[in-house]
Scaffold this active site. Sequence first.
Site, PDB file in Angstrom:
ATOM      1  N   VAL A  62       0.812  -1.233   0.000  1.00 53.55           N
ATOM      2  CA  VAL A  62       0.000   0.000   0.000  1.00 53.55           C
ATOM      3  C   VAL A  62       0.841   1.276   0.000  1.00 53.55           C
ATOM      4  O   VAL A  62       0.313   2.367  -0.206  1.00 53.55           O
ATOM      5  CB  VAL A  62      -0.998   0.049   1.184  1.00 53.55           C
ATOM      6  CG1 VAL A  62      -2.032  -1.049   1.069  1.00 53.55           C
ATOM      7  CG2 VAL A  62      -0.295   0.025   2.531  1.00 53.55           C
ATOM      8  N   ASN A  88      -7.114  -1.625   5.733  1.00 52.69           N
ATOM      9  CA  ASN A  88      -6.709  -2.229   7.013  1.00 52.69           C
ATOM     10  C   ASN A  88      -5.196  -2.352   7.172  1.00 52.69           C
ATOM     11  O   ASN A  88      -4.699  -2.366   8.299  1.00 52.69           O
ATOM     12  CB  ASN A  88      -7.370  -3.620   7.105  1.00 52.69           C
ATOM     13  CG  ASN A  88      -6.759  -4.479   8.180  1.00 52.69           C
ATOM     14  OD1 ASN A  88      -7.054  -4.311   9.366  1.00 52.69           O
ATOM     15  ND2 ASN A  88      -5.863  -5.384   7.796  1.00 52.69           N
ATOM     16  N   SER A 140      -7.020   3.730  15.789  1.00 58.11           N
ATOM     17  CA  SER A 140      -6.635   3.022  17.025  1.00 58.11           C
ATOM     18  C   SER A 140      -6.971   3.904  18.216  1.00 58.11           C
ATOM     19  O   SER A 140      -6.946   5.137  18.104  1.00 58.11           O
ATOM     20  CB  SER A 140      -5.129   2.737  17.008  1.00 58.11           C
ATOM     21  OG  SER A 140      -4.693   2.357  18.304  1.00 58.11           O
ATOM     22  N   TYR A 153       3.486   5.787  16.014  1.00 53.25           N
ATOM     23  CA  TYR A 153       2.288   5.016  15.676  1.00 53.25           C
ATOM     24  C   TYR A 153       1.026   5.825  16.012  1.00 53.25           C
ATOM     25  O   TYR A 153       0.084   5.890  15.216  1.00 53.25           O
ATOM     26  CB  TYR A 153       2.302   3.696  16.450  1.00 53.25           C
ATOM     27  CG  TYR A 153       1.118   2.794  16.181  1.00 53.25           C
ATOM     28  CD1 TYR A 153       0.970   2.151  14.947  1.00 53.25           C
ATOM     29  CD2 TYR A 153       0.151   2.571  17.161  1.00 53.25           C
ATOM     30  CE1 TYR A 153      -0.121   1.326  14.715  1.00 53.25           C
ATOM     31  CE2 TYR A 153      -0.940   1.738  16.928  1.00 53.25           C
ATOM     32  CZ  TYR A 153      -1.064   1.115  15.701  1.00 53.25           C
ATOM     33  OH  TYR A 153      -2.145   0.298  15.458  1.00 53.25           O
ATOM     34  N   ALA A 154       1.022   6.474  17.194  1.00 51.23           N
ATOM     35  CA  ALA A 154      -0.144   7.259  17.606  1.00 51.23           C
ATOM     36  C   ALA A 154      -0.399   8.400  16.628  1.00 51.23           C
ATOM     37  O   ALA A 154      -1.548   8.665  16.239  1.00 51.23           O
ATOM     38  CB  ALA A 154       0.065   7.806  19.014  1.00 51.23           C
ATOM     39  N   ALA A 155       0.672   9.072  16.211  1.00 49.62           N
ATOM     40  CA  ALA A 155       0.523  10.166  15.237  1.00 49.62           C
ATOM     41  C   ALA A 155      -0.067   9.629  13.936  1.00 49.62           C
ATOM     42  O   ALA A 155      -0.959  10.237  13.334  1.00 49.62           O
ATOM     43  CB  ALA A 155       1.880  10.820  14.979  1.00 49.62           C
ATOM     44  N   SER A 156       0.406   8.455  13.512  1.00 47.61           N
ATOM     45  CA  SER A 156      -0.091   7.896  12.244  1.00 47.61           C
ATOM     46  C   SER A 156      -1.571   7.554  12.357  1.00 47.61           C
ATOM     47  O   SER A 156      -2.345   7.768  11.418  1.00 47.61           O
ATOM     48  CB  SER A 156       0.733   6.665  11.835  1.00 47.61           C
ATOM     49  OG  SER A 156       0.378   5.513  12.590  1.00 47.61           O
ATOM     50  N   LYS A 157      -1.995   7.049  13.518  1.00 47.63           N
ATOM     51  CA  LYS A 157      -3.393   6.628  13.650  1.00 47.63           C
ATOM     52  C   LYS A 157      -4.327   7.826  13.875  1.00 47.63           C
ATOM     53  O   LYS A 157      -5.505   7.780  13.502  1.00 47.63           O
ATOM     54  CB  LYS A 157      -3.525   5.594  14.764  1.00 47.63           C
ATOM     55  CG  LYS A 157      -2.886   4.258  14.399  1.00 47.63           C
ATOM     56  CD  LYS A 157      -3.550   3.639  13.162  1.00 47.63           C
ATOM     57  CE  LYS A 157      -2.933   2.349  12.721  1.00 47.63           C
ATOM     58  NZ  LYS A 157      -3.643   1.723  11.588  1.00 47.63           N
ATOM     59  N   ILE A 186      -6.010  -5.822  20.516  1.00 52.19           N
ATOM     60  CA  ILE A 186      -6.604  -6.986  19.848  1.00 52.19           C
ATOM     61  C   ILE A 186      -5.523  -8.061  19.720  1.00 52.19           C
ATOM     62  O   ILE A 186      -4.367  -7.743  19.365  1.00 52.19           O
ATOM     63  CB  ILE A 186      -7.138  -6.596  18.443  1.00 52.19           C
ATOM     64  CG1 ILE A 186      -8.023  -5.330  18.504  1.00 52.19           C
ATOM     65  CG2 ILE A 186      -7.870  -7.775  17.803  1.00 52.19           C
ATOM     66  CD1 ILE A 186      -9.266  -5.425  19.345  1.00 52.19           C
TER      67      ILE A 186
HETATM   68  N1  LIG Z   1      -4.016  -5.506  16.861  1.00 52.39           N
HETATM   69  C1  LIG Z   1      -4.331  -4.414  17.515  1.00 52.39           C
HETATM   70  O1  LIG Z   1      -4.357  -4.383  18.763  1.00 52.39           O
HETATM   71  C2  LIG Z   1      -4.721  -3.171  16.761  1.00 52.39           C
HETATM   72  C3  LIG Z   1      -5.191  -2.075  17.501  1.00 52.39           C
HETATM   73  C4  LIG Z   1      -5.536  -0.902  16.846  1.00 52.39           C
HETATM   74  C5  LIG Z   1      -5.406  -0.812  15.474  1.00 52.39           C
HETATM   75  N2  LIG Z   1      -4.928  -1.882  14.769  1.00 52.39           N
HETATM   76  C6  LIG Z   1      -4.786  -1.719  13.310  1.00 52.39           C
HETATM   77  O2  LIG Z   1      -5.500  -2.732  12.633  1.00 52.39           O
HETATM   78  C7  LIG Z   1      -4.849  -3.040  11.412  1.00 52.39           C
HETATM   79  C8  LIG Z   1      -4.606  -4.537  11.338  1.00 52.39           C
HETATM   80  O3  LIG Z   1      -3.859  -4.905  12.483  1.00 52.39           O
HETATM   81  P1  LIG Z   1      -3.542  -6.430  12.872  1.00 52.39           P
HETATM   82  O4  LIG Z   1      -3.423  -6.456  14.337  1.00 52.39           O
HETATM   83  O5  LIG Z   1      -4.469  -7.359  12.176  1.00 52.39           O
HETATM   84  O6  LIG Z   1      -2.074  -6.549  12.248  1.00 52.39           O
HETATM   85  P2  LIG Z   1      -1.242  -7.807  11.665  1.00 52.39           P
HETATM   86  O7  LIG Z   1      -1.772  -9.072  12.191  1.00 52.39           O
HETATM   87  O8  LIG Z   1       0.190  -7.452  11.878  1.00 52.39           O
HETATM   88  O9  LIG Z   1      -1.586  -7.722  10.097  1.00 52.39           O
HETATM   89  C9  LIG Z   1      -1.193  -6.611   9.359  1.00 52.39           C
HETATM   90  C10 LIG Z   1      -1.636  -6.771   7.925  1.00 52.39           C
HETATM   91  O10 LIG Z   1      -1.179  -5.614   7.193  1.00 52.39           O
HETATM   92  C11 LIG Z   1      -0.466  -6.046   6.045  1.00 52.39           C
HETATM   93  N3  LIG Z   1       0.548  -5.060   5.676  1.00 52.39           N
HETATM   94  C12 LIG Z   1       1.523  -4.523   6.471  1.00 52.39           C
HETATM   95  N4  LIG Z   1       2.244  -3.640   5.762  1.00 52.39           N
HETATM   96  C13 LIG Z   1       1.716  -3.606   4.501  1.00 52.39           C
HETATM   97  C14 LIG Z   1       2.026  -2.895   3.324  1.00 52.39           C
HETATM   98  N5  LIG Z   1       3.043  -2.013   3.259  1.00 52.39           N
HETATM   99  N6  LIG Z   1       1.252  -3.098   2.232  1.00 52.39           N
HETATM  100  C15 LIG Z   1       0.247  -3.985   2.273  1.00 52.39           C
HETATM  101  N7  LIG Z   1      -0.103  -4.706   3.347  1.00 52.39           N
HETATM  102  C16 LIG Z   1       0.641  -4.518   4.455  1.00 52.39           C
HETATM  103  C17 LIG Z   1       0.094  -7.404   6.415  1.00 52.39           C
HETATM  104  O11 LIG Z   1       0.260  -8.163   5.254  1.00 52.39           O
HETATM  105  P3  LIG Z   1       1.606  -8.935   4.827  1.00 52.39           P
HETATM  106  O12 LIG Z   1       2.586  -8.850   5.980  1.00 52.39           O
HETATM  107  O13 LIG Z   1       1.151 -10.306   4.521  1.00 52.39           O
HETATM  108  O14 LIG Z   1       2.044  -8.188   3.632  1.00 52.39           O
HETATM  109  C18 LIG Z   1      -1.029  -7.990   7.260  1.00 52.39           C
HETATM  110  O15 LIG Z   1      -2.011  -8.581   6.441  1.00 52.39           O
HETATM  111  C19 LIG Z   1      -3.568  -2.187  11.380  1.00 52.39           C
HETATM  112  O16 LIG Z   1      -3.804  -1.029  10.626  1.00 52.39           O
HETATM  113  C20 LIG Z   1      -3.349  -1.865  12.836  1.00 52.39           C
HETATM  114  O17 LIG Z   1      -2.612  -0.682  13.022  1.00 52.39           O
HETATM  115  C21 LIG Z   1      -4.586  -3.051  15.373  1.00 52.39           C
END
Ligand SMILES: NC(=O)c1ccc[n+]([C@@H]2O[C@H](COP(=O)([O-])OP(=O)(O)OC[C@H]3O[C@@H](n4cnc5c(N)ncnc54)[C@H](OP(=O)(O)O)[C@@H]3O)[C@@H](O)[C@H]2O)c1
Length: 245
Positions: A62, A88, A140, A153-157, A186
């Site tokens: 992305v 996402n 987030s 990370y906080a700034a980005s979100k 999560i």
């Molecule tokens: N988990 C939490 O507690 C939490 C809390 C708040 C917000 N979030 C947000 O929710 C979203 C998903 O989080 P998650 O916990 O499911 O994370 P995750 O398990 O680490 O999965 C991240 C996903 O993003 C993809 N990705 C990362 N960099 C990418 C790039 N440059 N281009 C395309 N795809 C990319 C990865 O795909 P590949 O590595 O296969 O390419 C993977 O599918 C994120 O935006 C995260 O910041 C998560």
Amino acid sequence: MLDGSLEGRVALVTGGTRGIGLATARALAEAGATVVLTGRDEAKAKEAAAAAGADSGLALDVTDAKAVSTLVRGVAKEHGKLDIVVANAGIMEDALLGMIREELVDTTLSTNVAGTLHTVQAAARAMMRKKTGAIVVLASIVGEHGSAGQTVYAASKAAVANIARSAAKELGRSGIRVNAVAPGVIDTDLTSGLTEDAKAENIGKTPLGRLGTPEDVANAIRFLVSDDASFITGQVLGIDGGLVL
Ligand SMILES: NC(=O)c1ccc[n+]([C@@H]2O[C@H](COP(=O)([O-])OP(=O)(O)OC[C@H]3O[C@@H](n4cnc5c(N)ncnc54)[C@H](OP(=O)(O)O)[C@@H]3O)[C@@H](O)[C@H]2O)c1
């Protein structure tokens, strides 16, 4: 009659190879949508698509604006339309203020902010012709409330939440809704680095007394992209078990 059905809809989920993205792709497919998911590695994306009951899994980074635009246009062309986009894909790396490297700033902002922006831009272009569509981006609680050791990370979100609010204002008249979800902690690969003590501390502060699951977030996204949420736009919905209360 509200039934949450996404029958006949075409949906794209970025970062669908695991965690919240994979659960979202599965939830949208179970609700009847034709789902395309993406990940950086094509083989992993295809494997995840099969596991989620999605139509296809494609390679996409992305951070590459041109690649995002080409992929989104391709999906809309192949399926005749694009109704739902979930931006996402995201990364999280912690660093105390004094330890923040320029490379961390670049990768976090190019993935979380520019990556989300590219996806929302391309989605809006694809949806504009039909004057209908629903977009969800991943903010987030950290972006709303801050977090020690997570300034970048906080700034980005915080930026992601404001992409949703601004795009909602701009796209509402074109029939396109844009919302954000703001998950708490999560249980995914992203948070696997948390110590057991840190997890227990978070659970202790959470009124609902547990960590979130990817399905908790996916179910809220499924609602936001459905017609059940047809008068909801520009919102940042907390999915955190009450952690920030
Ligand atoms: N988990 C939490 O507690 C939490 C809390 C708040 C917000 N979030 C947000 O929710 C979203 C998903 O989080 P998650 O916990 O499911 O994370 P995750 O398990 O680490 O999965 C991240 C996903 O993003 C993809 N990705 C990362 N960099 C990418 C790039 N440059 N281009 C395309 N795809 C990319 C990865 O795909 P590949 O590595 O296969 O390419 C993977 O599918 C994120 O935006 C995260 O910041 C998560």
